[in-house]
Design a protein around this motif. Structure first.
Motif, short mmCIF file in Angstrom:
data_model
loop_
_atom_site.label_atom_id
_atom_site.label_comp_id
_atom_site.label_asym_id
_atom_site.label_seq_id
_atom_site.Cartn_x
_atom_site.Cartn_y
_atom_site.Cartn_z
N GLU A 138 3.98 10.89 -5.38
CA GLU A 138 2.66 10.35 -5.01
C GLU A 138 2.70 8.83 -4.98
O GLU A 138 2.19 8.19 -4.04
N LYS A 139 3.32 8.23 -5.99
CA LYS A 139 3.40 6.77 -6.09
C LYS A 139 4.21 6.18 -4.93
O LYS A 139 3.84 5.17 -4.34
N GLU A 140 5.32 6.83 -4.59
CA GLU A 140 6.15 6.37 -3.47
C GLU A 140 5.40 6.49 -2.15
O GLU A 140 5.49 5.60 -1.28
N GLN A 141 4.65 7.55 -2.01
CA GLN A 141 3.87 7.79 -0.80
C GLN A 141 2.83 6.67 -0.61
O GLN A 141 2.72 6.09 0.46
N ILE A 142 2.08 6.38 -1.67
CA ILE A 142 1.06 5.33 -1.61
C ILE A 142 1.71 3.97 -1.40
O ILE A 142 1.24 3.15 -0.58
N TYR A 143 2.78 3.70 -2.11
CA TYR A 143 3.49 2.42 -2.00
C TYR A 143 3.91 2.16 -0.56
O TYR A 143 3.67 1.08 0.00
N ASN A 144 4.53 3.15 0.07
CA ASN A 144 5.05 2.98 1.43
C ASN A 144 3.92 2.74 2.44
O ASN A 144 4.05 1.89 3.34
N MET A 145 2.82 3.46 2.29
CA MET A 145 1.70 3.29 3.21
C MET A 145 1.06 1.92 3.06
O MET A 145 0.78 1.23 4.05
N LEU A 146 0.84 1.50 1.82
CA LEU A 146 0.18 0.21 1.59
C LEU A 146 1.08 -0.95 2.01
O LEU A 146 0.60 -1.96 2.53
N LEU A 147 2.37 -0.79 1.80
CA LEU A 147 3.31 -1.84 2.20
C LEU A 147 3.32 -1.99 3.72
O LEU A 147 3.39 -3.12 4.23
N GLU A 148 3.25 -0.89 4.43
CA GLU A 148 3.23 -0.95 5.89
C GLU A 148 1.94 -1.60 6.40
O GLU A 148 1.96 -2.39 7.35
N ILE A 149 0.84 -1.30 5.75
CA ILE A 149 -0.45 -1.85 6.18
C ILE A 149 -0.57 -3.32 5.83
O ILE A 149 -1.07 -4.13 6.62
N ASN A 150 -0.09 -3.71 4.64
CA ASN A 150 -0.30 -5.08 4.17
C ASN A 150 0.87 -5.52 3.30
O ASN A 150 0.80 -5.51 2.07
N ALA A 151 1.94 -5.94 3.94
CA ALA A 151 3.15 -6.36 3.21
C ALA A 151 2.93 -7.63 2.41
O ALA A 151 3.66 -7.90 1.44
N SER A 152 1.91 -8.42 2.76
CA SER A 152 1.66 -9.69 2.06
C SER A 152 1.24 -9.48 0.61
O SER A 152 1.32 -10.39 -0.21
N GLN A 153 0.79 -8.27 0.27
CA GLN A 153 0.37 -7.97 -1.10
C GLN A 153 1.41 -7.12 -1.83
O GLN A 153 1.09 -6.37 -2.73
N SER A 154 2.68 -7.28 -1.47
CA SER A 154 3.74 -6.43 -2.01
C SER A 154 3.86 -6.51 -3.53
O SER A 154 4.24 -5.53 -4.17
N LYS A 155 3.54 -7.67 -4.12
CA LYS A 155 3.68 -7.77 -5.58
C LYS A 155 2.71 -6.82 -6.30
O LYS A 155 3.00 -6.33 -7.40
N TYR A 156 1.58 -6.53 -5.67
CA TYR A 156 0.64 -5.57 -6.25
C TYR A 156 1.13 -4.15 -6.01
O TYR A 156 0.99 -3.29 -6.89
N TRP A 157 1.69 -3.90 -4.84
CA TRP A 157 2.20 -2.55 -4.55
C TRP A 157 3.42 -2.26 -5.44
O TRP A 157 3.63 -1.09 -5.80
N ASP A 158 4.17 -3.27 -5.82
CA ASP A 158 5.31 -3.08 -6.73
C ASP A 158 4.83 -2.53 -8.08
O ASP A 158 5.55 -1.76 -8.73
N GLU A 159 3.61 -2.91 -8.48
CA GLU A 159 3.06 -2.42 -9.75
C GLU A 159 2.83 -0.91 -9.71
O GLU A 159 2.89 -0.24 -10.75
N ILE A 160 2.57 -0.39 -8.51
CA ILE A 160 2.30 1.04 -8.38
C ILE A 160 3.52 1.88 -8.76
O ILE A 160 3.39 2.95 -9.35
N GLU A 161 4.69 1.37 -8.47
CA GLU A 161 5.90 2.15 -8.72
C GLU A 161 6.36 2.13 -10.18
O GLU A 161 7.29 2.82 -10.54
N LYS A 162 5.71 1.31 -10.99
CA LYS A 162 6.12 1.21 -12.40
C LYS A 162 5.62 2.40 -13.20
O LYS A 162 4.59 2.99 -12.90
#
Length: 302
Positions: free
Chosen positions: A278-302
């Motif tokens: 689930e976390k990988e799924q959300i991470y990949n979608m959000l990264l594709e939509i808005n890569a500029s906020q990657s540091k926040y999406w990195d928190e999702i995978e922790k």
């Protein structure tokens, strides 16, 4: 005596009705630190006039109790002021909040920066607005955001519930085309006022509007009852609606704007929770939509 009591009752009822009719509880802040040598009273008068205007005007036919008013903020920064022409050159940060059911948490409903928040205002001007007569830039700006915020709020409580109010926002935008100010015209930029409401109401962006309901009503509101179920619903609506809207209309900036002001909230929802899939799924979608906020999406995978 009896007639007097009836009159008092009617007047009191009308006053109570008036107090409960307005939809917004807005705070206006005017930052004029960049303007030197000008009597600050003009900025104070502007702030007071705007708060009175947006909070006391009834924008729709709907009835809002005082505790149901939508809390919003208009933080206006004045970068240039011409006293001789009463012209203000500004940008504004506009945000609105929504309470989450059965909790003390308030979530961001809308947040964005308007870089063309320019207008004319003379001290002690009376601010009046009529839907069918858009001839004043300042009242048009606030009417636009009033309709947009109320419409999005209604969308968050029922599927496409804000359609009528959002149509008023489109009508106002079309009527404002004759105003000699930037921000109203099609294809001027992909993030101006026209682009925001036009994209939001575009048929191809209906999944984005559906997201508004499912994210808040079946997601965040549900999390106060069952955190696991609420998070799963959020995962589902991001995949089915946010991701779909992004793919249907990739040039629209609405999904990016939404993830800009939801980044911290989304990171907290998933950090340390859910399955790895689930976390990988959300991470990949959000990264594709808005890569500029990657540091926040990195928190999702922790």
């Amino acid at each position: 005596m009896y007639k007097t009591l009836i009159i008092i009752f009617i007047v009191t009822t009308l006053i109570d009705h008036s107090l409960s009719a307005q939809e917004l509880q807005a705070k206006v802040t005017i930052n004029h630190n960049q303007i030197q040598g000008t009597d600050a009273s003009v900025f104070d008068n502007l702030q007071q006039s705007l708060e009175h205007f947006i909070n006391e005007h009834q924008w729709t036919n709907l009835q809002f109790a005082r505790n149901e008013r939508i809390v919003c903020n208009f933080n206006i920064t004045v970068t240039k002021y011409d006293k001789s022409s009463n012209q203000f050159t500004c940008f504004a940060l506009i945000n609105a909040n929504r309470p989450v059911y059965n909790s003390s948490y308030n979530t961001s409903l809308y947040s964005n920066k308007d870089i063309d928040f320019n207008f004319e205002f003379s001290q002690f001007d009376q601010l009046n607005f009529k839907d069918n007569t858009v001839d004043n830039q300042l009242t048009a700006l606030f009417a636009y955001y009033a309709y947009l915020i109320i419409g999005i709020d209604l969308d968050s409580f029922s599927p496409y519930g804000g359609t009528d109010v959002l149509q008023q926002c489109i009508n106002l935008t079309n009527n404002a085309q004759s105003l000699n100010y930037s921000g109203w015209k099609a294809f001027e930029t992909s993030k101006n006022r026209f682009a925001i409401i036009n994209d939001y109401m575009d048929e191809g962006m209906k999944p984005f509007r559906k997201l508004q309901y499912e994210y808040y009503r079946t997601g965040l509101d549900e999390m106060s009852i069952n955190a696991e179920r609420g998070r799963i619903n959020i995962t589902s609506t991001i995949e089915d609606n946010l991701n779909k809207a992004h793919k249907e209309k990739p040039l629209s900036l609405l999904p990016q704007i939404w993830t800009d002001y939801k980044k911290e909230e989304l990171a907290k929802i998933y950090k340390g929770k859910g399955t790895q899939k689930e976390k990988e799924q959300i991470y990949n979608m959000l990264l594709e939509i808005n890569a500029s906020q990657s540091k926040y999406w990195d928190e999702i995978e922790k």
